[in-house]
Every structure is written in C-alpha cells, then in structure tokens.
Motif scaffolding. Structure first.
Motif, mmCIF file in Angstrom:
data_model
loop_
_atom_site.group_PDB
_atom_site.id
_atom_site.type_symbol
_atom_site.label_atom_id
_atom_site.label_comp_id
_atom_site.label_asym_id
_atom_site.label_seq_id
_atom_site.Cartn_x
_atom_site.Cartn_y
_atom_site.Cartn_z
ATOM 1 N N UNK A 14 0.837 -1.186 0.000
ATOM 2 C CA UNK A 14 0.000 0.000 0.000
ATOM 3 C C UNK A 14 0.873 1.238 0.000
ATOM 4 N N UNK A 15 0.691 2.006 -1.016
ATOM 5 C CA UNK A 15 1.465 3.237 -1.088
ATOM 6 C C UNK A 15 0.696 4.232 -1.941
ATOM 7 N N UNK A 29 -1.734 2.619 -4.721
ATOM 8 C CA UNK A 29 -1.913 1.197 -4.906
ATOM 9 C C UNK A 29 -2.322 0.558 -3.594
ATOM 10 N N UNK A 30 -3.130 -0.487 -3.717
ATOM 11 C CA UNK A 30 -3.578 -1.216 -2.540
ATOM 12 C C UNK A 30 -3.622 -2.685 -2.930
ATOM 13 N N UNK A 51 -5.570 -3.409 -7.014
ATOM 14 C CA UNK A 51 -6.028 -2.025 -7.129
ATOM 15 C C UNK A 51 -4.853 -1.082 -7.321
ATOM 16 N N UNK A 52 -4.848 -0.480 -8.483
ATOM 17 C CA UNK A 52 -3.827 0.530 -8.723
ATOM 18 C C UNK A 52 -4.461 1.725 -9.421
ATOM 19 N N UNK A 65 3.019 0.550 -7.533
ATOM 20 C CA UNK A 65 3.232 1.510 -6.468
ATOM 21 C C UNK A 65 4.420 2.247 -6.805
ATOM 22 N N UNK A 66 5.106 1.595 -7.378
ATOM 23 C CA UNK A 66 6.450 1.705 -7.431
ATOM 24 C C UNK A 66 6.907 1.950 -8.797
ATOM 25 N N UNK A 67 6.484 2.996 -9.328
ATOM 26 C CA UNK A 67 7.042 3.330 -10.625
ATOM 27 C C UNK A 67 8.562 3.253 -10.538
ATOM 28 N N UNK A 68 9.176 3.823 -9.508
ATOM 29 C CA UNK A 68 10.640 3.732 -9.431
ATOM 30 C C UNK A 68 11.123 2.307 -9.179
ATOM 31 N N UNK A 69 10.320 1.478 -8.542
ATOM 32 C CA UNK A 69 10.752 0.115 -8.254
ATOM 33 C C UNK A 69 10.955 -0.672 -9.541
#
Lengths: 306, 450
Positions: free
Chosen positions: B83-84, B143-144, B148-149, B208-212
């Motif tokens: 979740x972020x 995001x959850x 769910x994004x 969540x994590x576009x950078x991830x």
C-alpha cells in the motif's frame, strides 16, 4: 462623480463622530464601511460586476446551443476537447461544471482587469477627484487609509469571484442537469461536496487576485491620474501574461503573479494536489507584502495636493 | 527668516536655525528612504528564502548504518510494499524537439495511434503515455495490493487516469471526457492479448512503485559489465534513503550513471535518475516528491464512467486489430518507464519502422550496456517510410531528415539520428542499428557487420 462626492460627504461626518467616540478599531471599521459603500455604489463597479455575471451566462448558452442537437460530448472530432476553457466538456452533463468553466474563463483576464480598475482607482482616483485631502483631513492616518483601501479592493476580489460563481451556478442549474459529479481524477463526489469544492475554488480564485490588487494599489499611489493607474495595471497584467507564454523565460515564470492561477483546478482532483495551490498562495502573499509595503512607503511620503 | 542681518548673535542663531532645518530635511529624507527599506527587505528575505532553503534542505544527508550494494539490492528485491500513495515527478530530456507535436503527427500516421482517426479514443493509453517521453510531468499514484492501482497524469486543469480495480481497467481523460475500458475477461479470445494480459497484473503489482520497476529493470543488466556501488545517503520525499549507483564499465555507452534512491525502511526505490555520459541534465529523473505508506481510501479505485462520457471498449478496438500494441504500451507504461522512454525514442527516431517491419530481422551485437540492435528493413533508401508505405509520410520524412546526421564508413553511407540516450543509424542499404551507444560505436558496429 458628484454622486461619489455626496456619498463621501455623507459618510465622513459619521466616520468622524465615531472616531471621537471610540478611536481605533471601530473607527477603522467605520472608514472601511464608508469605503465599501462608496466603491460598490459606483456605476463603474456595478457595470463591471454586471459584465462578470454575463460571462458564465454567455458560456452556458453557447454550450447549450452547440450541443442542442443531442450530442453530449463537448469535444469535437479527434478528441479536441482539450481546447477552450477547462472543464468545458463536462458542462452538458452537470451544470456545476459551468462554475469551474466560468472561473477558468474569467480568471485570465476579466477578473484581474476588474480588480485592476478598482485597485488602480483606489488612491489615484481620489487624488484625481480632489477628495484625497479631505480623507486625510480626518484623523485617519495614511497607513490606515491605505489598509482600508486595500481591504476594500480585496473585498471586491471576493465579491467579483462570487458573482461569477453564483451567476454560473444559476445559469448551470437552469440550462443543464445537476447531480453527483466526477472529479477530474475520475472519482465520484456528491453534489453537496461538489458545491463545497466550488466554494473553495471561488475562494482560491479570489486569493489569486491578491497579487494584482497589491500591484494596482502601488501603481495607484504613484500617480494622480486614476485612468493612468488603471491602464498601467491592466497593461502590466497583459504583459505578464504574454511573458508567461515565452518558453525562453522559463526560469522567471514561477515568479509571475499569474503563473499558478489555473492551480485552482487542482481542487477538483482526488486526492487534491496541494503543491501548486500552496505555491500560488505563497506567491500572492509575497506580492502583497512587497507591493503593499512599497505602496505604504510611497504613500507616506507623497505630497497630497489634490 | 532673515539670514543676511548683520547682527552677530542673530547670525549665529540663523546658522543654528538653518542647521536645524537642514537636519530636519535630511532626517525626513532618511525616514522616506527608511520606509522604502521595508519592501526592499521583503524582497531580500524572499529571495534569500527561495535561494537558501533548498540548499539547506539538500545538505542534511541522513545518517544511516553502512550497507553493501548486495544487501541493498536484496532489500529492494525483498521489498513488499502493498500500500502506497504519493506524487511522482518525472522529468525526461532525451534531447528531442518537442515530442508532443511529433506524437501528434505520428499518431495520425500510426495505424494503432490512439489519437488517430475518428474511431480512436483520446483516452486510449498509448498516445497519452508517449507524452511522458519529454518534459516534466507530475503523476499521482496509489496502490492497494495487487488488484487495485491508480496512476494519474496531472495536466493543466485536466488529468489522465488509469485505474485498475479487480478485473477492470479504466482509463479516463478528463479534458476530452473520454473513457477507455478493458476487462480481463474480454481478453481471453485473443491468444497474444491473453498472454499480455496475464503479465499485466504482475507488472502492475509494482505500480506503487514506478521507481521500483525502473530499479529492477536496471538491476537486470547487472553483470561483469557493470559496477554497482552504494554512494551515501539522501533524502527523498522526506524519507531517509540509500543511494545506489550503477555505472557501465564499458566505453561507448551513452549512459553515464544510473542512481537509485532506496527507502531505508521499506526498501522501496523512491527516485531514479539516469545521467548521460555526455554530461548535463539527467535524461530521466523520476522520483516521489510525496509518499505515504498508509492504505489509500477505497473510493480512489472506484470508477464509473461519468454521464455523457464517450466510452471506448478495448474489445471494439480489438475488432479493428489494433489492440495489442496498445496493451503492450500500456503495460510498459504501468511498468517500466525507461522501457517506455526508450520505446518512445525509438518510435520517434524510427517512426513506424518498428511497426511496419516488425522485429523479424532483429539481431543484437555486443552485450551489456553497449548492446546494439540490428535489423534489416529491406527498404532501399534507408529512410523510414521511404520504402513500402510512403503515403503521407512526407512530414515525418522531412522531420527526420532535419534531425539526422549523414555518416560514411566501410558499410557505405547512412544517417544517424541522435538523442541524448539512444542513437539510431539507418544505412542506405536498409539496415538499422540502434542502441544506447555513441555514434562512433554504431558506425563501428555497422563496419564490422559488413
């Protein structure tokens, strides 16, 4: 002008007697009230507000006629809906969007121009009409008079914005359906919350005008000609808006008072994106501090001959 | 006043009066000047604040325990942030002219272009995500869990949102009030589409994590050609982070360094910066400006098409046979931004070459960072669109010509299209060499291939 002077003459003894009784806060309020009454009784002010009220009605009727044939998409072929003022594509589905569209349409020019007229007239207009020295004969003090003038201009900002919003809401309710609305992020909010956001947006728009109001007031202290002050303020407004479009001046853009004006639309996002709104408020506060104090410095030392 | 009277004492008095008057005038002038100090001070304080606050904010690198590059990479891999939500700022500077206009012109050319033709939808993801390939953009992401994004591209007084909630994938363009809809169920019929679709939730798991995604992409490339180091700490979006720096060891690459800021608590990459070997501003700079690890409200992911909005179903597009590439691009958009960017830049440079010829003749030369892709388009003349399908290509041709550099070598002659990251060589005998390498490396590869 005679009308202005008589109303001023009526207001003065009243203010003076109040000063005798309770100097200070109450006196300031009396002065503020008399300023407000004078400003809003002017035909010029009423005409400006009338023009502002007409804009959303015109936009509403234009959209109604344009989509009268049943097609409900605002955008033309090829997804050209991005043109025209913001939110215009949604008006046909929800009249409340007319409020946002009207504010987006009037904010770049009509609203600041009206504010520029009022602010530019504040000191220079009095000097021009020969009433400034009478105002200063009363034990008001120049600082207080200037603050009152600025407060009056700010009140006009709020009133003008609310006039646009109210007229747009009325026109939107008459011409289009109302109901739950979709934020630009795609989430749904109830009509009551939509109204609340509309009010917030109106306040954000009014706050966006703080900067040009202070600028107009400063210019107004520089000259004894009301017309010159108004023209300079409106001219500066146009110049800044043009400069804001020139990509080579990118580094300067964040310091133009009009740069974050459209940030009010961020209130329609979910979650609300506050960054630009905060920047806008900070910038307006900076303009108010700089040009407010410059106006004060100038006005304290000004030779009042008229 | 009678300053010229001859009485001595009076003269002295007069002098005193004069001095006092002069003093008064001076002090009045001083007071006047002092008042103007107020606005000047306000300006000064404001300028100092604007100038100094970022400097102070940047100087306070957090004090974190030392960690090796290996440990940090493991931390990223082990990161399980479900979740972020937050705000992401992406700045891309590929050294291309304004891509917006180019995208438009390509959009009308590409059979699968989202904005092309009357049947297209302005809300289709491909065209919108191409916008990310140039300039600065602000995104809101939430995001959850895997189902769910939401990703929103903030525009002036408008927003473009992609919402994935369970089986539904919605894209909403508020400027044109158009909606694009796809469902998992609707995908099964088309085998390739189905495959893509199966991948999609996995890819989007990490939205969540576009950078991830970016970090993982970069870490895939780690081998003996690459040096990976931990280079101190930094603050990103108010959180303490380690700075992971990835540098190519080979020469000839246009990539200078990739720096990734990794959140010290959760291991979530917070910022991704790609600097070119040629120096200057970062080519890609994507990072959170605000991040929140709390659960986003459920209503964030609810989407019902607004009344009166034009809804385009993915199925309808599938019928017209263009749907796959849209999804490819969408997945890329949701997943790896740099893939998207390089894709975009290839699109830009290579026009519809990629689409027209497919990747039939694709070969790779070299490995690691200086990998060069080679394919034979079979089109004489070398210029994209100059061969088989030249209808209405004049605009693109002219545009590309103005961009290109003529080069000669053992392979013959050709044209090199340069960006700050990707360079592409079109030889006159119809071969294309592309890679994140310098112009010289491309020419060398072409010479070697002859």
């Amino acid at each position: 002008m005679s009308r202005v002077e008589t109303s001023r003459a009526e207001a003065m003894p009243e203010a003076a007697s109040q000063a005798a009784r309770a100097p200070g806060l109450l006196w300031t309020f009396g002065l503020f009230r008399s300023e407000l009454v004078t400003t809003f009784r002017r035909w010029r002010t009423i005409a400006l507000l009338g023009v502002l009220a007409a804009v959303p009605i015109l936009v509403g009727i234009a959209v109604k006629i344009e989509t009268g044939d049943g097609s409900s998409t605002g955008g033309g072929p090829g997804g050209g809906g991005g043109e025209g003022p913001a939110f215009i594509a949604q008006i046909t589905n929800n009249g409340l969007f007319l409020v946002f569209t009207a504010l987006a349409a009037t904010l770049p020019f009509f609203l600041p121009m009206a504010v520029g007229v009022i602010a530019g007239d504040a000191i220079a207009g009095e000097a021009n009409a020969g009433t400034l020295r009478y105002l200063l004969v009363a034990p008001a003090g120049r600082t207080r008079l200037l603050l009152t003038k600025y407060a009056t201009t700010m009140t006009f900002c709020v009133v003008a914005t609310l006039v646009v919003a109210a007229s747009a809401l009325a026109a939107g309710a008459l011409l289009f359906p109302l109901g739950d609305l979709t934020t630009i992020s795609g989430t749904r909010i109830s009509f009551a919350e939509g109204l609340f956001r509309a009010l917030l947006i109106a306040l954000a728009v009014a706050a966006s005008l703080i900067g040009i109001a202070a600028l107009g007031l400063f210019i107004s202290t520089l000259t004894n000609s009301g017309i010159a002050a108004m023209a300079t303020t409106v001219g500066l407004l146009i110049t800044v808006q043009i400069l804001d479009q020139i990509p080579q001046l990118d580094a300067l853009h964040p310091y133009f008072f009009s740069h974050y004006w459209l940030s009010f639309a961020d209130l329609m996002r979910e979650p609300v994106y506050w960054d630009d709104l905060q920047r806008n408020l900070g910038l307006q506060a900076l303009y108010a501090a700089v040009f407010g104090s410059a106006a004060w410095a100038r006005f304290m030392a000004k030779d009042v001959t008229a | 006043m009678a300053p010229y009277e001859s009485d001595d004492s009076a003269r002295a008095d007069d002098a005193a009066v004069l001095a006092a008057e002069a003093e008064e005038v001076r002090s009045a002038r001083r007071r006047k000047a002092a008042r103007y100090l107020v606005p000047v001070t306000v300006v000064g304080v404001a300028a100092a604040t604007i100038g100094l606050v970022p400097a102070f904010a940047g100087s306070g690198d957090p004090d974190l325990p030392k960690i090796s590059a290996q440990e940090l990479i493991e931390k990223i891999a082990a990161s399980d942030v479900q979740q972020v939500s937050g705000t992401v700022k992406i700045t891309t500077d590929l050294g291309l002219p304004d891509l917006g206009g180019l995208a438009d012109s390509l959009g009308s050319q590409m059979p699968s272009g989202g904005s092309g033709g009357d049947s297209g939808s302005a809300a289709a993801p491909s065209a919108k995500l191409l916008e990310l390939a140039s300039g600065t953009h602000t995104l809101q992401v939430a995001t959850d869990g895997p189902d769910k994004q939401k990703l929103s591209l903030l525009d002036e007084a408008a927003e473009y949102s992609i919402i994935h909630n369970g089986d539904d994938l919605w894209a909403y363009d508020s400027a044109s009030n158009e909606v694009y809809h796809a469902t998992d169920a609707g995908e099964g019929e088309d085998s390739k589409g189905g495959e893509d679709r199966k991948d999609a939730p996995d890819a989007s798991e990490d939205v969540p994590a576009t950078p991830q995604e970016l970090a993982e992409e970069a870490l895939k490339a780690v081998d003996d050609t690459t040096s990976v180091t931990v280079d101190g700490t930094m603050q990103v979006a108010g959180r303490d982070a380690y700075r992971l720096v990835i540098e190519p060891k080979q020469s000839g690459s246009t990539v200078g360094a990739i720096s990734i800021a990794v959140d010290s608590e959760t291991g979530l990459p917070l910022k991704f910066t790609l600097t070119p070997a040629s120096g200057g501003a970062a080519v890609v700079d994507a990072g959170f400006t605000k991040v929140d690890f709390g659960k986003p409200s459920a209503s964030t992911f609810d989407f019902t098409p607004p009344k009166g909005a034009k809804v385009t179903e993915a199925d309808e597009m599938e019928e017209s046979g263009h749907h796959d590439s849209r999804f490819d691009e969408l997945d890329k958009g949701l997943g790896s931004k740099d893939a998207e960017n390089s894709k975009a830049s290839k699109d830009a440079a290579g026009s519809e070459e990629d689409f027209a010829s497919g990747l039939d003749g694709l070969k790779t030369i070299g490995k690691g960072w200086s990998t060069i892709a080679e394919f034979d388009t079979g089109a004489e003349g070398g210029m994209p669109g100059g061969g088989s399908d030249s209808t209405g290509d004049a605009r693109v041709d002219g545009f590309l010509n103005s961009l290109g550099d003529q080069v000669k070598g053992d392979f013959g002659s050709g044209t090199v299209f340069k960006t700050r990251l990707i360079n592409v060589l079109f030889t006159d005998d119809g071969k294309v060499y592309a890679g994140a390498v310098t112009k010289d490396a491309l020419v060398k590869a072409a010479n070697a291939a002859e």
